[in-house]
Design a protein around this motif. Sequence first.
Motif, PDB file in Angstrom:
ATOM      1  N   MET A   1       0.835  -1.187   0.000  1.00 50.36           N
ATOM      2  CA  MET A   1       0.000   0.000   0.000  1.00 50.36           C
ATOM      3  C   MET A   1       0.880   1.250   0.000  1.00 50.36           C
ATOM      4  O   MET A   1       1.907   1.295   0.662  1.00 50.36           O
ATOM      5  N   ILE A   2       0.445   2.251  -0.761  1.00 47.53           N
ATOM      6  CA  ILE A   2       1.186   3.512  -0.801  1.00 47.53           C
ATOM      7  C   ILE A   2       1.228   4.118   0.599  1.00 47.53           C
ATOM      8  O   ILE A   2       0.334   3.893   1.415  1.00 47.53           O
ATOM      9  N   LYS A 106      -5.365  -0.485  -7.755  1.00 44.82           N
ATOM     10  CA  LYS A 106      -4.462  -1.615  -7.475  1.00 44.82           C
ATOM     11  C   LYS A 106      -3.020  -1.136  -7.346  1.00 44.82           C
ATOM     12  O   LYS A 106      -2.277  -1.627  -6.486  1.00 44.82           O
ATOM     13  N   ALA A 107      -2.618  -0.184  -8.195  1.00 46.90           N
ATOM     14  CA  ALA A 107      -1.248   0.344  -8.118  1.00 46.90           C
ATOM     15  C   ALA A 107      -1.005   1.032  -6.777  1.00 46.90           C
ATOM     16  O   ALA A 107       0.110   1.005  -6.252  1.00 46.90           O
ATOM     17  N   LEU A 108      -2.061   1.625  -6.219  1.00 47.08           N
ATOM     18  CA  LEU A 108      -1.960   2.237  -4.892  1.00 47.08           C
ATOM     19  C   LEU A 108      -1.951   1.186  -3.787  1.00 47.08           C
ATOM     20  O   LEU A 108      -1.555   1.473  -2.657  1.00 47.08           O
ATOM     21  N   GLY A 109      -2.422  -0.028  -4.095  1.00 42.73           N
ATOM     22  CA  GLY A 109      -2.551  -1.067  -3.081  1.00 42.73           C
ATOM     23  C   GLY A 109      -3.759  -0.849  -2.193  1.00 42.73           C
ATOM     24  O   GLY A 109      -3.794  -1.305  -1.049  1.00 42.73           O
ATOM     25  N   LEU A 110      -4.781  -0.162  -2.721  1.00 43.35           N
ATOM     26  CA  LEU A 110      -5.951   0.188  -1.928  1.00 43.35           C
ATOM     27  C   LEU A 110      -7.234  -0.453  -2.452  1.00 43.35           C
ATOM     28  O   LEU A 110      -8.327   0.050  -2.188  1.00 43.35           O
ATOM     29  N   GLU A 111      -7.074  -1.570  -3.146  1.00 41.70           N
ATOM     30  CA  GLU A 111      -8.252  -2.277  -3.642  1.00 41.70           C
ATOM     31  C   GLU A 111      -8.795  -3.213  -2.568  1.00 41.70           C
ATOM     32  O   GLU A 111      -8.113  -3.547  -1.610  1.00 41.70           O
ATOM     33  N   GLY A 119     -17.409  -6.903  -7.011  1.00 43.61           N
ATOM     34  CA  GLY A 119     -16.068  -7.305  -7.438  1.00 43.61           C
ATOM     35  C   GLY A 119     -14.998  -6.433  -6.828  1.00 43.61           C
ATOM     36  O   GLY A 119     -15.114  -5.999  -5.685  1.00 43.61           O
ATOM     37  N   VAL A 120     -13.958  -6.151  -7.583  1.00 43.99           N
ATOM     38  CA  VAL A 120     -12.856  -5.335  -7.072  1.00 43.99           C
ATOM     39  C   VAL A 120     -13.304  -3.881  -7.025  1.00 43.99           C
ATOM     40  O   VAL A 120     -13.755  -3.320  -8.023  1.00 43.99           O
ATOM     41  N   ARG A 121     -13.182  -3.272  -5.870  1.00 40.02           N
ATOM     42  CA  ARG A 121     -13.523  -1.873  -5.638  1.00 40.02           C
ATOM     43  C   ARG A 121     -12.401  -1.214  -4.861  1.00 40.02           C
ATOM     44  O   ARG A 121     -11.474  -1.867  -4.410  1.00 40.02           O
ATOM     45  N   SER A 122     -12.532   0.086  -4.663  1.00 40.42           N
ATOM     46  CA  SER A 122     -11.563   0.818  -3.863  1.00 40.42           C
ATOM     47  C   SER A 122     -11.972   0.786  -2.396  1.00 40.42           C
ATOM     48  O   SER A 122     -13.164   0.847  -2.073  1.00 40.42           O
ATOM     49  N   GLN A 123     -10.980   0.716  -1.543  1.00 38.78           N
ATOM     50  CA  GLN A 123     -11.227   0.975  -0.137  1.00 38.78           C
ATOM     51  C   GLN A 123     -11.625   2.449  -0.018  1.00 38.78           C
ATOM     52  O   GLN A 123     -11.327   3.265  -0.887  1.00 38.78           O
ATOM     53  N   ARG A 124     -12.295   2.781   1.063  1.00 33.23           N
ATOM     54  CA  ARG A 124     -12.647   4.182   1.316  1.00 33.23           C
ATOM     55  C   ARG A 124     -11.429   4.861   1.954  1.00 33.23           C
ATOM     56  O   ARG A 124     -10.912   4.401   2.960  1.00 33.23           O
ATOM     57  N   TYR A 125     -10.982   5.938   1.339  1.00 34.24           N
ATOM     58  CA  TYR A 125      -9.837   6.668   1.877  1.00 34.24           C
ATOM     59  C   TYR A 125      -9.886   8.118   1.412  1.00 34.24           C
ATOM     60  O   TYR A 125     -10.679   8.492   0.535  1.00 34.24           O
TER      61      TYR A 125
END
Length: 157
Positions: A1-2, A106-111, A119-125
Amino acid sequence: MIKQGQTLPTGTLSQLTTDGMQQHSTNELFANKKVVLFAVPGAFTPTCSEAHLPGYIVLADQLQAKGVDLIACISVNDAFVLDAWAKSQNASEITMLADGNASFTKALGLEMDTAGFGGVRSQRYAMVIDNGVVTTLNVEKQGEFEASTAETILATL
């Protein structure tokens, strides 16, 4: 994760504008400006529509008064959905960025995998980015909504 202090990864995000579909390089979009970027698991979902996006709409002027050049919302949705959501929320001061295939997330490591939800979504941040470098990163714990609110981010500026 970034992490705080790291440079954002390179990616491409979509935005539907009055001029049509725009593709934004994250390197160009976040260069030479102070940005508040907040992520939602999905447009039109309850917490996102009732609290997360509205908080940034209400506090947009105060965030800009603290030197924020761009307030952007990112979601693993398509640009058409984000445009419709922005219109339904009167979110003209928020730049709606679509990460349709979750590649930037995904590149941020926040999926996160929400198999039954979509399916694949973003975490809340929420993060503050200064010239492409993450200076603040607040990732919500599962099921919580406090660290990424507009009020919390405003207090960090």
